[in-house]
Design a protein around this motif. Structure first.
Motif, PDB file in Angstrom:
ATOM      1  N   UNK A  61      54.064  30.840 -14.630  1.00 18.68           N
ATOM      2  CA  UNK A  61      53.083  29.920 -15.194  1.00 18.68           C
ATOM      3  C   UNK A  61      51.809  30.629 -15.631  1.00 18.68           C
ATOM      4  N   UNK A  62      51.572  31.826 -15.111  1.00 14.78           N
ATOM      5  CA  UNK A  62      50.400  32.598 -15.526  1.00 14.78           C
ATOM      6  C   UNK A  62      50.564  33.174 -16.927  1.00 14.78           C
ATOM      7  N   UNK A  63      51.784  33.135 -17.443  1.00 14.44           N
ATOM      8  CA  UNK A  63      52.063  33.762 -18.742  1.00 14.44           C
ATOM      9  C   UNK A  63      52.591  32.761 -19.759  1.00 14.44           C
ATOM     10  N   UNK A  64      52.343  31.478 -19.513  1.00 13.55           N
ATOM     11  CA  UNK A  64      52.848  30.469 -20.432  1.00 13.55           C
ATOM     12  C   UNK A  64      51.738  29.521 -20.858  1.00 13.55           C
ATOM     13  N   UNK A  65      51.735  29.218 -22.145  1.00 16.68           N
ATOM     14  CA  UNK A  65      50.923  28.138 -22.691  1.00 16.68           C
ATOM     15  C   UNK A  65      51.885  27.210 -23.415  1.00 16.68           C
ATOM     16  N   UNK A  66      51.659  25.911 -23.305  1.00 18.90           N
ATOM     17  CA  UNK A  66      52.594  24.937 -23.843  1.00 18.90           C
ATOM     18  C   UNK A  66      51.902  24.038 -24.864  1.00 18.90           C
ATOM     19  N   UNK A  67      52.717  23.464 -25.757  1.00 22.21           N
ATOM     20  CA  UNK A  67      52.158  22.596 -26.791  1.00 22.21           C
ATOM     21  C   UNK A  67      53.187  21.550 -27.200  1.00 22.21           C
ATOM     22  N   UNK A  68      52.670  20.412 -27.674  1.00 23.54           N
ATOM     23  CA  UNK A  68      53.491  19.354 -28.258  1.00 23.54           C
ATOM     24  C   UNK A  68      53.553  19.582 -29.757  1.00 23.54           C
ATOM     25  N   UNK A  69      54.767  19.518 -30.317  1.00 17.73           N
ATOM     26  CA  UNK A  69      54.980  19.766 -31.734  1.00 17.73           C
ATOM     27  C   UNK A  69      55.090  18.435 -32.466  1.00 17.73           C
ATOM     28  N   UNK A  70      54.322  18.263 -33.527  1.00 14.04           N
ATOM     29  CA  UNK A  70      54.329  17.008 -34.276  1.00 14.04           C
ATOM     30  C   UNK A  70      55.685  16.755 -34.933  1.00 14.04           C
ATOM     31  N   UNK A  71      55.917  15.505 -35.327  1.00 17.28           N
ATOM     32  CA  UNK A  71      57.145  15.140 -36.033  1.00 17.28           C
ATOM     33  C   UNK A  71      57.201  15.799 -37.411  1.00 17.28           C
ATOM     34  N   UNK A  72      58.427  16.071 -37.850  1.00 20.42           N
ATOM     35  CA  UNK A  72      58.723  16.549 -39.206  1.00 20.42           C
ATOM     36  C   UNK A  72      57.982  17.838 -39.566  1.00 20.42           C
ATOM     37  N   UNK A  73      57.761  18.674 -38.586  1.00 18.95           N
ATOM     38  CA  UNK A  73      57.095  19.960 -38.831  1.00 18.95           C
ATOM     39  C   UNK A  73      58.100  20.966 -39.382  1.00 18.95           C
ATOM     40  N   UNK A  74      57.695  21.700 -40.414  1.00 20.93           N
ATOM     41  CA  UNK A  74      58.490  22.811 -40.916  1.00 20.93           C
ATOM     42  C   UNK A  74      58.236  24.045 -40.064  1.00 20.93           C
ATOM     43  N   UNK A  75      59.303  24.753 -39.742  1.00 20.62           N
ATOM     44  CA  UNK A  75      59.218  26.005 -38.987  1.00 20.62           C
ATOM     45  C   UNK A  75      59.524  27.143 -39.959  1.00 20.62           C
ATOM     46  N   UNK A  76      58.638  28.142 -39.998  1.00 16.74           N
ATOM     47  CA  UNK A  76      58.739  29.211 -40.990  1.00 16.74           C
ATOM     48  C   UNK A  76      59.102  30.546 -40.343  1.00 16.74           C
ATOM     49  N   UNK A  77      59.742  31.436 -41.118  1.00 16.01           N
ATOM     50  CA  UNK A  77      60.099  32.758 -40.582  1.00 16.01           C
ATOM     51  C   UNK A  77      58.909  33.709 -40.542  1.00 16.01           C
ATOM     52  N   UNK A  78      57.835  33.337 -41.206  1.00 10.20           N
ATOM     53  CA  UNK A  78      56.610  34.119 -41.227  1.00 10.20           C
ATOM     54  C   UNK A  78      55.426  33.153 -41.142  1.00 10.20           C
ATOM     55  N   UNK A  79      54.257  33.642 -40.743  1.00  9.92           N
ATOM     56  CA  UNK A  79      53.103  32.751 -40.627  1.00  9.92           C
ATOM     57  C   UNK A  79      52.461  32.420 -41.974  1.00  9.92           C
ATOM     58  N   UNK A  80      53.247  31.798 -42.845  1.00  5.69           N
ATOM     59  CA  UNK A  80      52.747  31.404 -44.153  1.00  5.69           C
ATOM     60  C   UNK A  80      53.679  30.360 -44.770  1.00  5.69           C
ATOM     61  N   UNK A  81      53.116  29.476 -45.559  1.00 11.36           N
ATOM     62  CA  UNK A  81      53.935  28.486 -46.279  1.00 11.36           C
ATOM     63  C   UNK A  81      54.422  29.030 -47.611  1.00 11.36           C
TER      64      UNK A  81
END
Length: 361
Positions: A61-81
């Motif tokens: 738990x010292x090495x984890x941060x968690x988040x809720x992902x919104x609906x219909x989000x696109x996931x990309x192979x690189x940090x750019x659209x």
């Protein structure tokens, strides 16, 4: 299986009108013990057998941060659209682990949710995990104990109106039960004396009371008790209780099955998903400290980082535990002589009348 919920804000312990450094409030017969136990309302100091569990040093738990992902989000192979997305998550309840945000060449913040998978900062909502951790017992409890589930002001008599002279008790305040009485004029709800002539209705509490060891469990074996009525958990070494916590079992639509089981699979982290194509579709990544015990329904004890509703039913069938409590149980159970036994049952709260030498009604 569990898990279908949006994260709720962590309930912060606050004082009963005094600073956190105060040790005792004589007039109120309550005092602040610790951030984990909260306020103790008693006529004597808290028994020494209740202590905070020691977190795993440099643990998961010292090495984890968690988040809720919104609906219909696109996931990309690189940090750019500027590139084609790998996939769209669709609609459901999606929780992920995230790394530190990174900036792309355009100065936009992105998060990596899996190796080679990125989402923009605008697509996620960080989750703060519950800091409730339960208690370790160093000796047998002298009486039932538990926690306040919702902010409440005690009454000076069972069934009475809240006493304005008493300070509010916050969620997760720890207490011991001194007495129990049924109140016919309050729909036969049970009221508990938590010390100092302070009475709380049973709807505001989750209680733990030692249970006898199931006959199938050896006298030196490790076993655990899930009380579906109280929404509490207790861990035992033979006949000795060593740990207790609040939990969240399955909602009425997906009830946690009663019975005696043994843990058959364990994971530091695992993916949980289900109900694809339905309104309660969920994908929860990196579920911590998972211990599967019901093979038929694939039900587990596990940490739940996505909510802070412990003490209330909240899952798809699994036993949701505060992550810090799950961490303790996961590490402790690994030292047992055999696979951890899990006894799931529904207690009858009227046993407290026998416990305190009274009759129901």
């Amino acid at each position: 299986m569990p898990k279908s919920v949006r994260s709720l804000a962590f309930f912060i312990f606050i004082t009963l009108g005094i600073g956190l450094t105060a040790q005792r409030v004589v007039a109120a017969q309550c005092y602040f013990h610790s951030a984990n136990l909260g306020y103790i309302c008693e006529t004597r100091p808290v028994p020494p057998q209740f202590v905070s569990p020691i977190p795993e040093p440099d643990g998961l738990l010292d090495h984890r941060s968690y988040a809720y992902l919104d609906d219909y989000v696109n996931v990309y192979p690189e940090p750019t659209t500027a590139v084609a997305p790998l996939r769209n998550v669709g609609r459901g309840y999606f929780y992920v682990s995230v790394n530190y945000p990174l900036k792309n060449d355009q100065g936009e913040l992105w998060y990596m949710i899996n190796p080679g998978e990125y989402v923009p900062e605008s697509a996620i909502r960080p989750v703060e995990i519950s800091q409730f951790s339960g208690v370790v017992l160093t000796s047998p409890p002298e009486r039932p104990f538990g926690w306040i589930l919702a902010r409440v002001r005690p009454s000076s008599t069972p069934g009475g109106e809240p006493n304005p002279d008493y300070s509010m008790l916050e969620r997760y305040t720890f207490f011991e039960v001194m007495d129990a009485q049924v109140v016919p004029t309050d729909d036969d709800w049970i009221w508990y004396n938590i010390g100092g002539d302070r009475w709380i209705r049973q709807t505001y509490v989750g209680l733990v009371d030692p249970s006898p060891r199931p006959a199938e469990v050896g006298e030196n074996e490790f076993w655990s008790e899930v009380d579906l009525y109280e929404q509490t958990f207790a861990a035992y070494e033979g006949d000795r209780m060593v740990f207790a916590s609040l939990i969240s079992s399955g909602l009425n639509r997906w009830p946690t099955r009663e019975g005696l089981y043994q843990v058959w699979d364990r994971w530091d982290e695992t993916l949980m998903d289900g109900a694809e194509g339905k309104v309660d579709y969920y994908v929860v990544e990196d579920v911590p400290y998972t211990m599967y015990f019901d093979k038929v329904m694939e039900i587990a004890l596990h940490g739940a980082y996505w909510h802070d509703r412990f003490g209330y039913k909240h899952s798809h069938g699994c036993v949701n535990m505060p992550p810090l409590a799950a961490q303790w149980v996961y590490n402790w159970s690994a030292t047992g002589p055999d696979a951890l036994w899990v006894y799931v049952h529904t207690s009858d709260p009227t046993h407290y009348f026998t416990r305190f030498g009274q009759r129901d009604g």
